[in-house]
Design a protein around this motif. Sequence first.
Motif, PDB file in Angstrom:
ATOM      1  N   GLN A  19      29.904  10.509   2.674  1.00 13.16           N
ATOM      2  CA  GLN A  19      29.308   9.156   3.133  1.00 13.16           C
ATOM      3  C   GLN A  19      29.863   7.980   2.801  1.00 13.16           C
ATOM      4  N   ASN A  20      30.533   7.955   1.715  1.00 12.81           N
ATOM      5  CA  ASN A  20      31.101   6.545   1.210  1.00 12.81           C
ATOM      6  C   ASN A  20      32.633   6.419   1.753  1.00 12.81           C
ATOM      7  N   ARG A  21      32.758   5.605   2.502  1.00 11.35           N
ATOM      8  CA  ARG A  21      34.291   5.516   3.340  1.00 11.35           C
ATOM      9  C   ARG A  21      35.130   4.913   2.462  1.00 11.35           C
ATOM     10  N   HIS A  22      34.943   3.940   1.430  1.00  8.78           N
ATOM     11  CA  HIS A  22      35.905   3.890   0.292  1.00  8.78           C
ATOM     12  C   HIS A  22      36.296   4.981  -0.572  1.00  8.78           C
ATOM     13  N   ILE A  23      35.592   6.100  -0.821  1.00 10.45           N
ATOM     14  CA  ILE A  23      35.821   6.999  -1.557  1.00 10.45           C
ATOM     15  C   ILE A  23      36.565   8.118  -0.743  1.00 10.45           C
ATOM     16  N   ALA A  24      36.046   8.263   0.529  1.00 15.14           N
ATOM     17  CA  ALA A  24      36.922   9.037   1.484  1.00 15.14           C
ATOM     18  C   ALA A  24      38.246   8.585   1.736  1.00 15.14           C
ATOM     19  N   LYS A  25      38.550   7.224   1.774  1.00 15.95           N
ATOM     20  CA  LYS A  25      39.879   6.957   1.973  1.00 15.95           C
ATOM     21  C   LYS A  25      40.794   7.355   0.866  1.00 15.95           C
ATOM     22  N   ALA A  26      40.301   7.127  -0.541  1.00 16.05           N
ATOM     23  CA  ALA A  26      41.173   7.668  -1.567  1.00 16.05           C
ATOM     24  C   ALA A  26      41.121   9.226  -1.632  1.00 16.05           C
ATOM     25  N   LEU A  27      40.242   9.940  -1.396  1.00 12.55           N
ATOM     26  CA  LEU A  27      40.371  11.445  -1.187  1.00 12.55           C
ATOM     27  C   LEU A  27      41.203  11.882  -0.249  1.00 12.55           C
ATOM     28  N   ALA A  28      41.450  10.975   0.776  1.00 11.22           N
ATOM     29  CA  ALA A  28      42.190  11.416   1.858  1.00 11.22           C
ATOM     30  C   ALA A  28      43.756  11.242   1.292  1.00 11.22           C
ATOM     31  N   GLY A  29      44.038  10.166   0.763  1.00 13.15           N
ATOM     32  CA  GLY A  29      45.135   9.855   0.088  1.00 13.15           C
ATOM     33  C   GLY A  29      45.627  10.975  -0.813  1.00 13.15           C
ATOM     34  N   ILE A  30      44.752  11.438  -1.863  1.00 13.46           N
ATOM     35  CA  ILE A  30      45.083  12.349  -2.744  1.00 13.46           C
ATOM     36  C   ILE A  30      45.478  13.764  -2.228  1.00 13.46           C
ATOM     37  N   HIS A  31      44.740  14.077  -1.022  1.00 19.87           N
ATOM     38  CA  HIS A  31      44.945  15.305  -0.522  1.00 19.87           C
ATOM     39  C   HIS A  31      46.043  15.332   0.395  1.00 19.87           C
ATOM     40  N   GLN A  32      46.222  13.945   1.111  1.00 19.81           N
ATOM     41  CA  GLN A  32      47.638  14.240   1.818  1.00 19.81           C
ATOM     42  C   GLN A  32      48.812  14.151   1.313  1.00 19.81           C
ATOM     43  N   SER A  33      48.772  13.394   0.027  1.00 12.56           N
ATOM     44  CA  SER A  33      49.941  13.312  -0.749  1.00 12.56           C
ATOM     45  C   SER A  33      49.652  13.667  -2.126  1.00 12.56           C
ATOM     46  N   PRO A  34      49.502  14.774  -2.682  1.00 13.47           N
ATOM     47  CA  PRO A  34      49.024  15.057  -4.096  1.00 13.47           C
ATOM     48  C   PRO A  34      50.359  14.606  -4.983  1.00 13.47           C
ATOM     49  N   GLU A  35      51.745  14.660  -4.468  1.00 11.24           N
ATOM     50  CA  GLU A  35      52.992  14.424  -5.398  1.00 11.24           C
ATOM     51  C   GLU A  35      52.971  12.937  -5.511  1.00 11.24           C
ATOM     52  N   SER A  36      52.346  12.152  -4.972  1.00 14.14           N
ATOM     53  CA  SER A  36      52.335  10.779  -5.226  1.00 14.14           C
ATOM     54  C   SER A  36      51.736  10.393  -6.537  1.00 14.14           C
ATOM     55  N   VAL A  37      52.279   9.319  -6.951  1.00 13.04           N
ATOM     56  CA  VAL A  37      51.649   8.797  -8.209  1.00 13.04           C
ATOM     57  C   VAL A  37      50.208   7.976  -8.009  1.00 13.04           C
ATOM     58  N   TRP A  38      49.305   8.567  -8.656  1.00  9.22           N
ATOM     59  CA  TRP A  38      48.005   8.201  -8.266  1.00  9.22           C
ATOM     60  C   TRP A  38      47.686   7.713  -9.734  1.00  9.22           C
ATOM     61  N   THR A  39      47.164   6.478  -9.857  1.00 11.33           N
ATOM     62  CA  THR A  39      46.623   5.940 -10.908  1.00 11.33           C
ATOM     63  C   THR A  39      45.058   5.291 -10.516  1.00 11.33           C
ATOM     64  N   LEU A  40      44.572   5.075 -11.552  1.00  8.55           N
ATOM     65  CA  LEU A  40      42.996   4.439 -11.218  1.00  8.55           C
ATOM     66  C   LEU A  40      43.451   3.086 -10.268  1.00  8.55           C
ATOM     67  N   ASP A  41      44.099   2.337 -10.702  1.00  4.60           N
ATOM     68  CA  ASP A  41      44.514   1.095  -9.876  1.00  4.60           C
ATOM     69  C   ASP A  41      44.870   1.391  -8.498  1.00  4.60           C
TER      70      ASP A  41
END
Length: 114
Positions: free
Chosen positions: A2-24
């Motif tokens: 339901q939270n579109r903001h969190i959905a965008k972050a999850l989509a990024g993680i799921h599509q590119s797990p190899e990326s450098v993901w920091t909290l920022d």
Amino acid sequence: MQNRHIAKALAGIHQSPESVWTLDILAREAGLSRSAFAQHFRSSVGETPHACLTRWRLGIAAPLLAQTSLSVYQIAEKVGYSPEYSFNRAFKQARGRTPTKERERRQSSYNSPV
């Protein structure tokens, strides 16, 4: 989700797990401040962004260990861990065994006669 903001972050993680993901970076991806993102993420997903990312990456890595001939180093890079020892440490902490031991265990279960 339901939270579109969190959905965008999850989509990024799921599509590119190899990326450098920091909290920022995740907060920026979601279009929120760090603190708002961390709070919304935990309440929406039930775990911290770091825990979610680790679970996702290791979930991808486990079948790669069993079903491919990729080296542990190659799998670590594929799922976003560099150097390899970070992958080994995270995997052992989460799964109770090293990636190499997991590979041996899974491959022996695939090769066992039925």
